[in-house]
Scaffold this motif. Structure first.
Motif, PDB file in Angstrom:
ATOM      1  N   GLY A   1     -12.881  48.961  88.264  1.00  0.00           N
ATOM      2  CA  GLY A   1     -12.656  49.480  89.629  1.00  0.00           C
ATOM      3  C   GLY A   1     -11.194  50.002  89.777  1.00  0.00           C
ATOM      4  O   GLY A   1     -10.700  50.379  90.906  1.00  0.00           O
ATOM      5  N   ARG A   2     -10.570  50.131  88.633  1.00  0.00           N
ATOM      6  CA  ARG A   2      -9.013  50.383  88.562  1.00  0.00           C
ATOM      7  C   ARG A   2      -8.748  51.504  87.698  1.00  0.00           C
ATOM      8  O   ARG A   2      -7.668  51.950  87.209  1.00  0.00           O
ATOM      9  CB  ARG A   2      -7.981  49.223  88.052  1.00  0.00           C
ATOM     10  CG  ARG A   2      -8.142  48.218  89.242  1.00  0.00           C
ATOM     11  CD  ARG A   2      -7.549  48.475  90.316  1.00  0.00           C
ATOM     12  NE  ARG A   2      -7.134  47.450  91.365  1.00  0.00           N
ATOM     13  CZ  ARG A   2      -6.702  47.677  92.595  1.00  0.00           C
ATOM     14  NH1 ARG A   2      -6.919  49.038  93.132  1.00  0.00           N
ATOM     15  NH2 ARG A   2      -6.270  46.665  93.292  1.00  0.00           N
ATOM     16  N   ASP A   3      -9.741  52.424  87.223  1.00  0.00           N
ATOM     17  CA  ASP A   3      -9.370  53.354  86.349  1.00  0.00           C
ATOM     18  C   ASP A   3      -8.462  54.379  86.712  1.00  0.00           C
ATOM     19  O   ASP A   3      -7.526  54.888  86.123  1.00  0.00           O
ATOM     20  CB  ASP A   3     -10.722  54.346  85.951  1.00  0.00           C
ATOM     21  CG  ASP A   3     -11.585  53.321  85.003  1.00  0.00           C
ATOM     22  OD1 ASP A   3     -11.394  52.087  84.540  1.00  0.00           O
ATOM     23  OD2 ASP A   3     -12.912  53.769  84.833  1.00  0.00           O
ATOM     24  N   VAL A   4      -8.546  54.745  88.128  1.00  0.00           N
ATOM     25  CA  VAL A   4      -7.505  55.918  88.755  1.00  0.00           C
ATOM     26  C   VAL A   4      -6.102  55.375  88.590  1.00  0.00           C
ATOM     27  O   VAL A   4      -5.265  55.784  88.135  1.00  0.00           O
ATOM     28  CB  VAL A   4      -7.779  56.207  90.054  1.00  0.00           C
ATOM     29  CG1 VAL A   4      -6.866  57.076  90.630  1.00  0.00           C
ATOM     30  CG2 VAL A   4      -9.325  56.998  90.233  1.00  0.00           C
ATOM     31  N   GLU A   5      -5.847  54.136  89.061  1.00  0.00           N
ATOM     32  CA  GLU A   5      -4.702  53.464  88.935  1.00  0.00           C
ATOM     33  C   GLU A   5      -4.086  53.114  87.572  1.00  0.00           C
ATOM     34  O   GLU A   5      -2.863  53.443  87.570  1.00  0.00           O
ATOM     35  CB  GLU A   5      -4.847  52.116  89.662  1.00  0.00           C
ATOM     36  CG  GLU A   5      -4.850  52.244  91.324  1.00  0.00           C
ATOM     37  CD  GLU A   5      -6.531  52.210  91.697  1.00  0.00           C
ATOM     38  OE1 GLU A   5      -7.497  52.492  90.625  1.00  0.00           O
ATOM     39  OE2 GLU A   5      -6.917  51.668  92.697  1.00  0.00           O
ATOM     40  N   LEU A   6      -5.139  52.870  86.708  1.00  0.00           N
ATOM     41  CA  LEU A   6      -4.616  52.846  85.334  1.00  0.00           C
ATOM     42  C   LEU A   6      -3.957  53.969  84.876  1.00  0.00           C
ATOM     43  O   LEU A   6      -2.933  54.145  83.960  1.00  0.00           O
ATOM     44  CB  LEU A   6      -5.737  52.309  84.574  1.00  0.00           C
ATOM     45  CG  LEU A   6      -5.282  51.945  83.066  1.00  0.00           C
ATOM     46  CD1 LEU A   6      -4.484  50.936  82.813  1.00  0.00           C
ATOM     47  CD2 LEU A   6      -6.835  51.278  82.460  1.00  0.00           C
TER      48      LEU A   6
ATOM     49  N   SER B   1      -2.074  42.152  86.905  1.00  0.00           N
ATOM     50  CA  SER B   1      -3.177  42.674  86.014  1.00  0.00           C
ATOM     51  C   SER B   1      -3.269  43.865  85.414  1.00  0.00           C
ATOM     52  O   SER B   1      -3.626  44.393  84.343  1.00  0.00           O
ATOM     53  CB  SER B   1      -4.478  42.009  86.660  1.00  0.00           C
ATOM     54  OG  SER B   1      -4.626  40.742  86.819  1.00  0.00           O
ATOM     55  N   LEU B   2      -3.039  44.915  86.658  1.00  0.00           N
ATOM     56  CA  LEU B   2      -2.753  46.186  86.046  1.00  0.00           C
ATOM     57  C   LEU B   2      -1.881  46.571  85.235  1.00  0.00           C
ATOM     58  O   LEU B   2      -1.949  47.450  84.216  1.00  0.00           O
ATOM     59  CB  LEU B   2      -2.852  46.941  87.370  1.00  0.00           C
ATOM     60  CG  LEU B   2      -2.484  48.639  87.396  1.00  0.00           C
ATOM     61  CD1 LEU B   2      -3.973  48.988  86.705  1.00  0.00           C
ATOM     62  CD2 LEU B   2      -2.114  49.175  88.818  1.00  0.00           C
ATOM     63  N   VAL B   3      -0.734  46.138  85.473  1.00  0.00           N
ATOM     64  CA  VAL B   3       0.331  46.341  84.574  1.00  0.00           C
ATOM     65  C   VAL B   3       0.209  45.818  83.045  1.00  0.00           C
ATOM     66  O   VAL B   3       0.362  46.350  81.973  1.00  0.00           O
ATOM     67  CB  VAL B   3       1.612  45.911  84.886  1.00  0.00           C
ATOM     68  CG1 VAL B   3       2.942  45.898  83.920  1.00  0.00           C
ATOM     69  CG2 VAL B   3       2.023  46.355  86.263  1.00  0.00           C
ATOM     70  N   ALA B   4      -0.434  44.596  82.923  1.00  0.00           N
ATOM     71  CA  ALA B   4      -0.643  43.737  81.637  1.00  0.00           C
ATOM     72  C   ALA B   4      -1.741  44.694  80.856  1.00  0.00           C
ATOM     73  O   ALA B   4      -1.562  45.206  79.620  1.00  0.00           O
ATOM     74  CB  ALA B   4      -1.269  42.427  81.937  1.00  0.00           C
ATOM     75  N   VAL B   5      -2.694  45.380  81.553  1.00  0.00           N
ATOM     76  CA  VAL B   5      -3.700  45.771  80.925  1.00  0.00           C
ATOM     77  C   VAL B   5      -3.126  47.371  80.389  1.00  0.00           C
ATOM     78  O   VAL B   5      -3.446  47.916  79.378  1.00  0.00           O
ATOM     79  CB  VAL B   5      -5.125  46.104  81.694  1.00  0.00           C
ATOM     80  CG1 VAL B   5      -6.194  47.202  81.031  1.00  0.00           C
ATOM     81  CG2 VAL B   5      -5.584  44.621  81.882  1.00  0.00           C
TER      82      VAL B   5
END
Length: 435
Positions: free
Chosen positions: A31-36, A62-66
């Motif tokens: 659910g984070r593709d846009v933010e990624l 988590s977003l930054v790590a990925v």
């Protein structure tokens, strides 16, 4: 056999800690593709450090790590000449600038040690790390007459401490060495290390955050070969990103909002499948139950996972193995309600304070001191008195930021949302009309 193995999982599928910078982390980031994509653009194409603003527990770290892992894979696939590698863990902000600066340099040194083989395969100039590794791992450091444990043995280096080892590095010499490593391994335009500076809101006031960031601007934020991502909640990141001394150093904040409701079933199903070791694994908290607790916690992913984990561990594995999915879902709802009732009963407050909690929930769960009129207070002082009472019972977090009255520095906690759930659903004490 462990509890989770008995249920058919390799380990805890509701793990709360941030996702790893790995293929597993990428799989679990749902659910984070846009933010990624937005974060990757700023890492790879921007020339300022990145600022993320969003509620506690929303998944910023988590977003930054990925994102760092995805960027490194793009290099491996030869899609870019920029090599990005993550620092080993997020750095927690501290009021002591000198201590925090030392933490940053130690983390950078550790990243070089951890990624030595990766850098070699990428044909990057690899530093001779043996001597510095011995220095970092020396059990005792001495400075100003004090014995300080090595940061890799459980403590930190402060002041003008120097290593108690034959390598004889000084603190200043160590930092100069790290700066040269970064320059040589990551010439301009070829990537860098990605580090997280987390929990800016721990500094409480915008003035304290600005002061700390300005102190670390030159020794940390101006380091070549580093891409820093600063994370904050309750509006503090946004309040400090555009100060004069940080203008051109920090980007405009990216707002990270909770994962959209539509992705929650897929998010938890992905976790359950990822950790499952057999087709007959029995999930203590199903996707539908997780949707429920996600709503109750006001879309706080970390708190939702924590509740799912607590419910699971409050029961024996035989309980889940002997029940149908419907029965387990009903048991989870009853368990969550019992938690809410317990917290509501423990809070002994005046009607006006209860009204503030309910109004704050209707307001979205956060507000600033300057919003006092919207809560029917005559001035900030009267509102503050009631906020302090809510804090006493752990129902809100707040920081008294007299320098930035517009900052949304008052926020309902996980416990506060549970109490609101109890009261709004008539689970505990009856709500008196007008309260």
């Amino acid at each position: 056999m462990s509890f989770w193995r008995e249920l058919g999982f390799a380990s805890n599928p509701y793990v709360v800690k941030p996702l790893p910078s790995s293929a597993d982390g990428r799989e679990l980031l749902v659910g984070r593709d846009v933010e990624l994509r937005a974060l990757l653009r700023r890492i790879e194409e921007g020339d300022t450090h990145i600022v993320l603003e969003g509620p506690n527990g929303v998944g910023k770290t988590s977003l930054v790590a990925v994102a760092a892992w995805v960027a490194s894979q793009r290099f491996q696939r030869r899609e870019t000449v920029q090599l990005y590698l993550p620092l080993p863990e997020a750095l927690q902000i501290k009021e002591d600038a000198s201590e925090f600066i030392s933490d940053c340099y130690f983390a950078i040194a550790r990243a070089f040690l951890d990624n030595e083989e990766v850098l070699k395969r990428a044909d990057r100039k690899v530093p001779k790390t043996r001597d510095v590794k011995a220095w970092l791992e020396a059990p005792v450091l001495k400075g100003r007459g004090l014995n300080l444990t090595s940061p890799f043995g459980g403590g930190g280096l402060t002041g003008s401490a120097a290593a108690n080892s034959s390598t004889g590095f000084s603190n200043a010499g160590f930092r100069a060495t790290i700066r040269s490593w970064l320059r040589e391994a990551f010439p301009e335009g070829t990537g860098g290390l990605v580090g997280v500076i987390d929990n800016l809101e721990l500094l409480e006031t915008s003035a304290a955050a600005r002061r700390l960031l300005e102190e670390i601007r030159d020794p940390v934020l101006q380091l070549g070969g580093m891409r820093w991502v600063l994370c904050g909640a309750r509006g503090i990141a946004r309040s400090v990103a555009t100060t004069p001394r940080l203008n051109g150093v920090l980007s405009d904040p990216i707002e990270i909002t909770p994962v959209a409701d539509e992705y929650i079933p897929s998010l938890i199903d992905t976790r359950l499948l990822h950790y499952s070791v057999r087709p007959t694994s029995k999930a203590p908290v199903s996707a539908s139950s997780f949707e429920h607790v996600y709503v109750v916690t006001h879309k706080n992913l970390r708190d939702s996972l924590r509740h799912a984990q607590s419910f699971s561990q409050d029961h024996e594995s035989e309980f889940f193995q002997s029940k149908t999915e419907t029965e387990i879902d009903e048991a989870f709802t009853q368990w969550l309600e019992s938690q809410a009732i317990k917290h509501e009963a423990s809070a002994k407050m005046q009607p006006r304070t209860w009204t503030l909690l309910e109004d704050l929930a209707t307001f979205g769960g956060t507000c600033s001191p300057s919003d006092y009129e919207q809560f029917n207070f005559n001035d900030r002082a009267h509102m503050r008195k009631n906020v302090v009472e809510l804090e006493r019972y752990g129902l809100v977090n707040s920081s008294r930021d007299d320098d930035d009255q517009r900052r949304r520095s008052i926020e309902i906690t996980s416990k506060g949302w549970l109490v609101h759930y109890a009261r709004s659903h008539g689970l505990g004490s009856p709500v008196i009309p007008g309260m």
